[in-house]
Design a protein around this motif. Structure first.
Motif, mmCIF file in Angstrom:
data_model
loop_
_atom_site.group_PDB
_atom_site.id
_atom_site.type_symbol
_atom_site.label_atom_id
_atom_site.label_comp_id
_atom_site.label_asym_id
_atom_site.label_seq_id
_atom_site.Cartn_x
_atom_site.Cartn_y
_atom_site.Cartn_z
ATOM 1 N N HIS A 171 -7.655 17.167 7.061
ATOM 2 C CA HIS A 171 -7.769 17.740 8.296
ATOM 3 C C HIS A 171 -8.789 18.878 8.550
ATOM 4 O O HIS A 171 -9.143 19.399 9.662
ATOM 5 C CB HIS A 171 -6.315 18.447 8.786
ATOM 6 N N HIS A 172 -9.476 19.199 7.359
ATOM 7 C CA HIS A 172 -10.259 20.472 7.539
ATOM 8 C C HIS A 172 -11.712 19.900 6.784
ATOM 9 O O HIS A 172 -12.544 20.745 7.079
ATOM 10 C CB HIS A 172 -9.651 21.513 6.660
ATOM 11 N N VAL A 173 -11.834 18.763 6.427
ATOM 12 C CA VAL A 173 -13.033 18.366 5.872
ATOM 13 C C VAL A 173 -13.510 16.998 6.661
ATOM 14 O O VAL A 173 -12.880 16.021 6.436
ATOM 15 C CB VAL A 173 -12.924 18.142 4.415
ATOM 16 N N LYS A 174 -14.599 17.214 7.361
ATOM 17 C CA LYS A 174 -15.051 15.979 7.946
ATOM 18 C C LYS A 174 -16.632 15.950 7.870
ATOM 19 O O LYS A 174 -17.466 16.858 7.491
ATOM 20 C CB LYS A 174 -14.988 16.132 9.460
ATOM 21 N N ARG A 175 -17.196 14.646 8.149
ATOM 22 C CA ARG A 175 -18.549 14.486 7.880
ATOM 23 C C ARG A 175 -19.304 14.902 9.012
ATOM 24 O O ARG A 175 -18.531 15.143 10.214
ATOM 25 C CB ARG A 175 -18.790 12.968 7.695
ATOM 26 N N MET A 176 -20.557 15.420 9.088
ATOM 27 C CA MET A 176 -21.434 15.628 10.409
ATOM 28 C C MET A 176 -21.519 14.709 11.093
ATOM 29 O O MET A 176 -21.625 13.320 10.790
ATOM 30 C CB MET A 176 -22.733 16.042 9.654
#
Length: 183
Positions: A171-176
Protein backbone atom coordinates in the motif's frame (compact mmCIF):
# COMPACT_ATOMS: atom_id res chain seq x y z
CA UNK A 1 17.92 -11.19 7.22
CA UNK A 2 20.25 -9.23 9.47
CA UNK A 3 20.07 -7.94 13.04
CA UNK A 4 19.09 -4.42 11.93
CA UNK A 5 15.92 -5.74 10.32
CA UNK A 6 15.04 -7.74 13.42
CA UNK A 7 15.69 -4.72 15.68
CA UNK A 8 13.37 -2.55 13.58
CA UNK A 9 10.67 -5.22 13.50
CA UNK A 10 10.84 -5.64 17.29
CA UNK A 11 10.72 -1.91 18.06
CA UNK A 12 7.76 -0.55 19.97
CA UNK A 13 6.98 2.55 21.99
CA UNK A 14 7.13 2.21 25.77
CA UNK A 15 4.70 4.60 27.48
CA UNK A 16 5.63 3.24 30.91
CA UNK A 17 9.23 2.71 31.94
CA UNK A 18 11.15 2.06 35.15
CA UNK A 19 13.52 4.49 36.90
CA UNK A 20 16.61 2.91 35.32
CA UNK A 21 18.28 4.83 32.49
CA UNK A 22 21.43 4.64 30.40
CA UNK A 23 24.44 6.50 31.78
CA UNK A 24 25.78 9.61 30.10
CA UNK A 25 28.67 7.58 28.63
CA UNK A 26 26.33 4.88 27.33
CA UNK A 27 24.23 7.60 25.72
CA UNK A 28 27.30 9.16 24.06
CA UNK A 29 28.19 5.82 22.46
CA UNK A 30 24.71 5.47 20.97
CA UNK A 31 24.54 9.12 19.83
CA UNK A 32 27.89 8.70 18.07
CA UNK A 33 26.40 5.86 16.03
CA UNK A 34 23.05 7.61 15.47
CA UNK A 35 24.86 10.64 14.06
CA UNK A 36 25.83 8.55 11.03
CA UNK A 37 22.48 9.14 9.30
CA UNK A 38 22.50 10.47 5.74
CA UNK A 39 23.40 14.16 5.98
CA UNK A 40 23.72 16.23 2.80
CA UNK A 41 26.92 18.32 3.05
CA UNK A 42 27.65 16.81 6.50
CA UNK A 43 26.07 19.81 8.22
CA UNK A 44 25.08 17.93 11.38
CA UNK A 45 22.05 20.23 11.76
CA UNK A 46 20.98 18.78 15.09
CA UNK A 47 21.81 18.62 18.73
CA UNK A 48 20.46 16.71 21.69
CA UNK A 49 19.80 17.97 25.22
CA UNK A 50 19.98 15.46 28.07
CA UNK A 51 17.39 16.09 30.81
CA UNK A 52 17.66 14.20 34.09
CA UNK A 53 16.55 14.86 37.66
CA UNK A 54 15.38 18.42 38.30
CA UNK A 55 15.82 19.34 34.61
CA UNK A 56 12.54 17.51 34.05
CA UNK A 57 10.79 19.73 36.63
CA UNK A 58 12.07 22.84 34.86
CA UNK A 59 10.58 21.45 31.65
CA UNK A 60 7.31 20.68 33.45
CA UNK A 61 6.99 24.32 34.51
CA UNK A 62 7.77 25.51 30.96
CA UNK A 63 5.13 23.17 29.51
CA UNK A 64 2.48 24.49 31.89
CA UNK A 65 3.50 28.07 31.17
CA UNK A 66 3.15 27.34 27.44
CA UNK A 67 -0.32 25.92 28.10
CA UNK A 68 -1.33 28.93 30.23
CA UNK A 69 -1.30 26.97 33.48
CA UNK A 70 0.56 27.45 36.72
CA UNK A 71 2.68 24.85 38.48
CA UNK A 72 4.48 22.07 36.67
CA UNK A 73 3.28 19.40 34.30
CA UNK A 74 4.14 15.89 35.46
CA UNK A 75 4.63 14.65 31.89
CA UNK A 76 8.44 15.02 31.98
CA UNK A 77 8.55 12.92 35.15
CA UNK A 78 7.27 9.83 33.33
CA UNK A 79 10.81 8.74 32.44
CA UNK A 80 14.16 9.20 34.21
CA UNK A 81 15.87 10.46 31.04
CA UNK A 82 14.49 12.78 28.42
CA UNK A 83 16.48 13.57 25.32
CA UNK A 84 15.37 16.77 23.63
CA UNK A 85 15.80 16.57 19.86
CA UNK A 86 16.74 19.93 18.37
CA UNK A 87 16.98 20.83 14.69
CA UNK A 88 19.85 23.35 14.46
CA UNK A 89 19.51 24.87 11.02
CA UNK A 90 22.73 25.89 9.27
CA UNK A 91 23.19 28.48 6.54
CA UNK A 92 23.62 26.30 3.50
CA UNK A 93 22.36 25.38 0.06
CA UNK A 94 20.73 22.43 1.84
CA UNK A 95 17.06 23.38 2.39
CA UNK A 96 15.63 23.71 5.88
CA UNK A 97 13.24 20.76 5.42
CA UNK A 98 16.18 18.50 4.56
CA UNK A 99 18.08 19.62 7.65
CA UNK A 100 15.03 18.86 9.79
CA UNK A 101 14.84 15.43 8.16
CA UNK A 102 18.43 14.77 9.27
CA UNK A 103 17.61 15.74 12.87
CA UNK A 104 14.55 13.47 12.77
CA UNK A 105 16.65 10.67 11.34
CA UNK A 106 19.14 10.98 14.19
CA UNK A 107 16.30 10.84 16.73
CA UNK A 108 14.70 7.80 15.15
CA UNK A 109 18.01 5.97 14.79
CA UNK A 110 18.86 6.78 18.40
CA UNK A 111 15.47 5.43 19.52
CA UNK A 112 16.17 2.17 17.66
CA UNK A 113 19.63 1.88 19.21
CA UNK A 114 18.27 2.56 22.70
CA UNK A 115 15.55 -0.04 22.20
CA UNK A 116 18.04 -2.62 20.95
CA UNK A 117 20.25 -1.87 23.99
CA UNK A 118 17.31 -2.84 26.22
CA UNK A 119 15.83 0.57 27.06
CA UNK A 120 12.20 1.55 26.71
CA UNK A 121 11.75 4.60 24.47
CA UNK A 122 8.86 6.83 23.48
CA UNK A 123 9.14 9.90 21.21
CA UNK A 124 6.83 12.59 22.59
CA UNK A 125 5.80 15.77 20.83
CA UNK A 126 3.14 18.39 21.40
CA UNK A 127 2.11 21.91 20.45
CA UNK A 128 4.27 23.28 23.24
CA UNK A 129 7.44 22.13 21.44
CA UNK A 130 7.14 25.37 19.47
CA UNK A 131 6.36 27.61 22.47
CA UNK A 132 8.65 30.38 23.66
CA UNK A 133 8.62 29.12 27.25
CA UNK A 134 9.78 25.64 26.28
CA UNK A 135 12.35 26.99 23.79
CA UNK A 136 13.76 29.27 26.49
CA UNK A 137 13.96 26.41 29.01
CA UNK A 138 16.07 24.46 26.50
CA UNK A 139 18.25 27.45 25.58
CA UNK A 140 17.32 27.23 21.91
CA UNK A 141 18.89 29.66 19.47
CA UNK A 142 16.95 31.61 16.87
CA UNK A 143 17.84 29.06 14.18
CA UNK A 144 16.69 26.08 16.21
CA UNK A 145 13.45 24.17 16.71
CA UNK A 146 12.54 21.51 19.22
CA UNK A 147 11.25 18.35 17.53
CA UNK A 148 10.22 16.61 20.74
CA UNK A 149 11.77 14.36 23.37
CA UNK A 150 12.80 10.76 23.57
CA UNK A 151 11.52 9.50 26.91
CA UNK A 152 13.93 6.77 28.03
CA UNK A 153 13.87 4.32 30.92
CA UNK A 154 14.03 0.68 31.82
CA UNK A 155 11.62 -1.77 30.24
CA UNK A 156 9.25 -3.03 32.94
CA UNK A 157 9.55 -6.73 33.77
CA UNK A 158 6.86 -9.19 32.78
CA UNK A 159 5.41 -6.97 30.10
CA UNK A 160 4.61 -8.79 26.90
CA UNK A 161 5.78 -7.03 23.77
CA UNK A 162 3.05 -4.99 22.15
CA UNK A 163 1.46 -6.53 19.15
CA UNK A 164 1.60 -4.12 16.30
CA UNK A 165 0.40 -5.09 12.87
CA UNK A 166 3.09 -5.28 10.26
CA UNK A 167 2.89 -2.60 7.60
CA UNK A 168 1.53 -3.88 4.31
CA UNK A 169 4.24 -2.41 2.12
CA UNK A 170 2.17 -2.96 -1.03
CA UNK A 171 0.00 0.00 0.00
CA UNK A 172 3.01 2.30 0.37
CA UNK A 173 5.38 1.32 -2.43
CA UNK A 174 4.37 2.00 -6.01
CA UNK A 175 6.18 2.49 -9.29
CA UNK A 176 6.47 5.91 -10.86
CA UNK A 177 3.53 6.51 -13.21
CA UNK A 178 4.14 6.19 -16.94
CA UNK A 179 4.10 9.51 -18.81
CA UNK A 180 0.92 10.28 -20.68
CA UNK A 181 1.37 10.11 -24.44
CA UNK A 182 -0.26 13.54 -25.05
CA UNK A 183 1.74 15.36 -22.36
Amino acid sequence: MGPALEAVRARRSWSKVTDAAPTHDELLTLVSAAGRVADHSSLRPWRLIELRGSDREVLGRAINKANGSSGASDKPLRAPLLIAVVASYRKSKVPRWEQEAVASGVAHTLSLLLDEAGWGVLWRTGDYTRSKAVAKAHGLGKNEELLGWLYVGGKPPRVRPGRRKAVDARHHVKRMPKPKKNA
